[in-house]
Write a protein that holds these residues in place. Structure first.
Motif, PDB file in Angstrom:
ATOM      1  N   UNK A   1       0.863  -1.185   0.000  1.00 48.73           N
ATOM      2  CA  UNK A   1       0.000   0.000   0.000  1.00 48.73           C
ATOM      3  C   UNK A   1       0.901   1.237   0.000  1.00 48.73           C
ATOM      4  N   UNK A   2       0.353   2.399  -0.323  1.00 48.57           N
ATOM      5  CA  UNK A   2       1.152   3.632  -0.213  1.00 48.57           C
ATOM      6  C   UNK A   2       1.643   3.825   1.211  1.00 48.57           C
ATOM      7  N   UNK A   3       2.862   4.318   1.364  1.00 47.81           N
ATOM      8  CA  UNK A   3       3.453   4.476   2.689  1.00 47.81           C
ATOM      9  C   UNK A   3       2.647   5.417   3.584  1.00 47.81           C
ATOM     10  N   UNK A   4       1.799   6.227   2.984  1.00 46.05           N
ATOM     11  CA  UNK A   4       0.961   7.143   3.768  1.00 46.05           C
ATOM     12  C   UNK A   4      -0.189   6.421   4.458  1.00 46.05           C
ATOM     13  N   UNK A   5      -0.440   5.168   4.053  1.00 46.76           N
ATOM     14  CA  UNK A   5      -1.513   4.384   4.659  1.00 46.76           C
ATOM     15  C   UNK A   5      -1.047   3.862   6.011  1.00 46.76           C
ATOM     16  N   UNK A   6      -1.700   4.245   7.087  1.00 48.05           N
ATOM     17  CA  UNK A   6      -1.251   3.872   8.429  1.00 48.05           C
ATOM     18  C   UNK A   6      -1.737   2.487   8.837  1.00 48.05           C
ATOM     19  N   UNK A   7      -3.041   2.249   8.816  1.00 48.04           N
ATOM     20  CA  UNK A   7      -3.602   0.971   9.231  1.00 48.04           C
ATOM     21  C   UNK A   7      -4.530   0.444   8.149  1.00 48.04           C
ATOM     22  N   UNK A   8      -4.685  -0.889   8.143  1.00 49.84           N
ATOM     23  CA  UNK A   8      -5.544  -1.520   7.150  1.00 49.84           C
ATOM     24  C   UNK A   8      -6.896  -1.849   7.766  1.00 49.84           C
ATOM     25  N   UNK A   9      -7.924  -1.459   7.059  1.00 48.25           N
ATOM     26  CA  UNK A   9      -9.284  -1.812   7.445  1.00 48.25           C
ATOM     27  C   UNK A   9      -9.846  -2.705   6.346  1.00 48.25           C
ATOM     28  N   UNK A  10     -10.096  -3.996   6.644  1.00 47.87           N
ATOM     29  CA  UNK A  10     -10.565  -4.917   5.589  1.00 47.87           C
ATOM     30  C   UNK A  10     -11.861  -4.484   4.930  1.00 47.87           C
ATOM     31  N   UNK A  11     -12.620  -3.594   5.576  1.00 49.56           N
ATOM     32  CA  UNK A  11     -13.864  -3.130   4.988  1.00 49.56           C
ATOM     33  C   UNK A  11     -13.674  -1.844   4.177  1.00 49.56           C
ATOM     34  N   UNK A  12     -12.485  -1.268   4.276  1.00 52.83           N
ATOM     35  CA  UNK A  12     -12.232  -0.015   3.570  1.00 52.83           C
ATOM     36  C   UNK A  12     -10.751   0.079   3.201  1.00 52.83           C
ATOM     37  N   UNK A  13     -10.383  -0.629   2.135  1.00 54.10           N
ATOM     38  CA  UNK A  13      -8.998  -0.628   1.704  1.00 54.10           C
ATOM     39  C   UNK A  13      -8.662   0.687   1.006  1.00 54.10           C
ATOM     40  N   UNK A  14      -7.353   1.005   0.888  1.00 51.63           N
ATOM     41  CA  UNK A  14      -6.957   2.207   0.157  1.00 51.63           C
ATOM     42  C   UNK A  14      -7.332   2.092  -1.316  1.00 51.63           C
ATOM     43  N   UNK A  15      -7.414   3.212  -2.037  1.00 50.00           N
ATOM     44  CA  UNK A  15      -7.799   3.174  -3.457  1.00 50.00           C
ATOM     45  C   UNK A  15      -6.884   2.296  -4.304  1.00 50.00           C
ATOM     46  N   UNK A  16      -5.596   2.245  -3.928  1.00 54.22           N
ATOM     47  CA  UNK A  16      -4.635   1.427  -4.668  1.00 54.22           C
ATOM     48  C   UNK A  16      -3.934   0.462  -3.718  1.00 54.22           C
ATOM     49  N   UNK A  17      -3.857  -0.790  -4.120  1.00 52.16           N
ATOM     50  CA  UNK A  17      -3.101  -1.775  -3.343  1.00 52.16           C
ATOM     51  C   UNK A  17      -2.768  -2.968  -4.241  1.00 52.16           C
ATOM     52  N   UNK A  18      -1.833  -3.782  -3.772  1.00 51.27           N
ATOM     53  CA  UNK A  18      -1.475  -5.037  -4.441  1.00 51.27           C
ATOM     54  C   UNK A  18      -1.347  -6.107  -3.375  1.00 51.27           C
ATOM     55  N   UNK A  19      -1.697  -7.338  -3.735  1.00 51.96           N
ATOM     56  CA  UNK A  19      -1.660  -8.431  -2.762  1.00 51.96           C
ATOM     57  C   UNK A  19      -1.184  -9.701  -3.444  1.00 51.96           C
ATOM     58  N   UNK A  20      -0.464 -10.540  -2.714  1.00 55.13           N
ATOM     59  CA  UNK A  20      -0.069 -11.862  -3.181  1.00 55.13           C
ATOM     60  C   UNK A  20       0.325 -12.717  -1.975  1.00 55.13           C
TER      61      UNK A  20
ATOM     62  N   UNK B   1      -6.724  -0.124  -8.312  1.00 54.32           N
ATOM     63  CA  UNK B   1      -6.362   1.283  -8.354  1.00 54.32           C
ATOM     64  C   UNK B   1      -5.276   1.585  -9.373  1.00 54.32           C
ATOM     65  N   UNK B   2      -5.148   2.853  -9.693  1.00 53.32           N
ATOM     66  CA  UNK B   2      -4.168   3.279 -10.693  1.00 53.32           C
ATOM     67  C   UNK B   2      -2.737   3.019 -10.251  1.00 53.32           C
ATOM     68  N   UNK B   3      -2.504   3.006  -8.943  1.00 50.20           N
ATOM     69  CA  UNK B   3      -1.159   2.750  -8.445  1.00 50.20           C
ATOM     70  C   UNK B   3      -0.871   1.284  -8.188  1.00 50.20           C
ATOM     71  N   UNK B   4      -1.858   0.420  -8.453  1.00 54.34           N
ATOM     72  CA  UNK B   4      -1.707  -1.009  -8.183  1.00 54.34           C
ATOM     73  C   UNK B   4      -0.537  -1.677  -8.884  1.00 54.34           C
TER      74      UNK B   4
END
Length: 412
Positions: free
Chosen positions: A243-262, A323-326
């Motif tokens: 996630x972007x470094x500005x993202x402090x905590x993760x909320x599974x019900x409200x993810x950031x606009x851009x993310x990647x997962x594996x 998201x565009x940054x994904x």
């Protein structure tokens, strides 16, 4: 399973072929010998080949499925022949699991079916074209049908014409998907990770929630119902989200606009690979690149690891971006895993298998084209026609035109 005996005419008298279940104490050495014999045959044509070392455990690749079996083909020759009376000449493995085949149009929830996965089919070079492979596949299908499997599928290199002909022409399988296997060698140097990216490791319960409800929901194929078992396995090295470094905590019900997962699966404790049959010049170039990269890591030379000795692989699965940054976040995530692999002695490559229809992932996931290849997945309906209510219920006849495909790490 009771042994089933069939008669074959090899031109040297009658030879009875018994298809039976693998027995650890009785068959282990013979199956290992068969594996080495088949590998020698594949590497003897003058072309480079990748050999698989199961490290003395013929059922290593199926141990982590909920239900599995290994069948062997054993010949009993007529006493008039001069060869051994009993010999294992073929082997095949299979498992049964519950996977999604798309969404239910009425509820928009995933529809799960019982599928059999067929893998590890090998027949001695001295007993090919005698029907042994087909009999092994047929008996395995029957074993799976008795345990509730509705479909069976297999995967092979798209250039393996002999395997494709066996399954599509002789065993009535239908070509389903052509995913691409992306291979990235592990270099001696670490890859840089963008300082604007934060990488978080998810607990198995949160990873399951994300995969089941956010990433691979109703609109997916081959998503395993027992995803929780996979994510909590000792072979799973973790699920990571960038996630972007500005993202402090993760909320599974409200993810950031851009993310990647594996997620990362460690095959080192299951099997190892080894490249054989390369020219002396190719060998020297590979070794030289590794030495130079070790001495001068700041040059970031794309070196090749020691693939001429047995090496392990990290397998990436559950890849997804939003998201565009994904895409940029995914590249950083792959670099993170590459560095993990580089710190793990004996890990020579990071591998991912992505749907060929999703060509964008080919740009997001770093790989070497020359080391990558195309797979072919084929599927077959095992249930009788009168057990299918309508064509829409038949996965083979009514495949969704566009769905995401989940690659089970246990299948690799």
């Amino acid at each position: 399973m009771s042994s089933r005996v069939l008669a074959l005419d090899h031109g040297e008298g009658m030879v009875a072929t018994i298809i039976r279940e693998y027995e650890e104490g009785r068959d282990r050495d013979a199956v290992e010998k068969l594996d080495k014999l088949c590998e020698f045959g594949s590497a003897s044509d003058g072309n480079p080949s990748i050999l698989t070392d199961l490290m003395g455990d013929p059922i290593a690749r199926v141990r982590h499925y909920p239900s599995y079996v290994v069948l062997v083909a054993e010949i009993e020759e007529d006493e008039m022949t001069m060869r051994k009376k009993k010999e294992i000449v073929g082997v095949v493995s299979g498992c049964i699991k519950s996977v999604s085949k798309g969404s239910n149009p009425n509820t928009n929830l995933p529809t799960y079916v019982q599928v059999a996965y067929i893998l590890g089919l090998r027949v001695s070079p001295f007993h090919r074209r005698q029907g042994v492979a087909k009999k092994l596949v047929t008996e395995l299908e029957e074993w799976c049908k008795r345990r509730g499997a509705q479909y069976a599928y297999m995967a092979t290199d798209s250039t393996n014409q002999a395997s494709i002909n066996l399954f599509t022409l002789k065993c009535a399988y239908t070509k389903l998907r052509t995913p691409t296997v992306l291979v990235n060698p592990v270099h001696a140097h670490h890859k840089p990770i963008d300082s604007r990216v934060r990488i978080v490791r998810l607990e198995p319960q949160l990873a399951e929630f994300v995969y089941r409800h956010r990433v691979f929901g109703a609109n997916s194929e081959f998503f395993p119902k027992d995803i929780n078992t996979i994510l909590s396995s000792k072979l799973n090295l973790g699920t990571y989200m960038a996630v972007p470094s500005t993202q402090s905590e993760l909320d599974p019900l409200s993810f950031p606009p851009s993310f990647a997962i594996l997620s990362v699966w460690n095959t080192k404790d299951v099997f190892k690979l080894q490249v054989k049959g390369v020219t002396g010049l190719s060998y020297a170039v590979c070794v030289g690149s590794r030495v130079l990269d070790t001495w001068l890591p700041w040059l970031r030379i794309p070196s090749i690891p020691d693939v001429f000795s047995p090496f392990g692989v990290y397998f990436l699965y559950g890849l997804h971006v939003e998201g565009s940054g994904g895409p940029a976040l995914m590249k950083s995530l792959c670099a993170f895993v590459h560095n993990m692999a580089g710190d793990d002695v004996g890990c020579g490559a990071v591998v991912a298998e992505v749907d060929r229809m999703d060509e964008m992932k080919h740009d997001w996931v770093p790989h070497w084209r020359r080391f990558s290849w195309t797979d072919l997945w084929c599927v077959k309906k095992l249930t009788a026609e009168d057990q299918v209510e309508c064509v829409e219920d038949d996965w083979v006849e009514s495949r969704p035109s566009r769905t995401s495909v989940f690659t089970d790490p246990r299948d690799f």
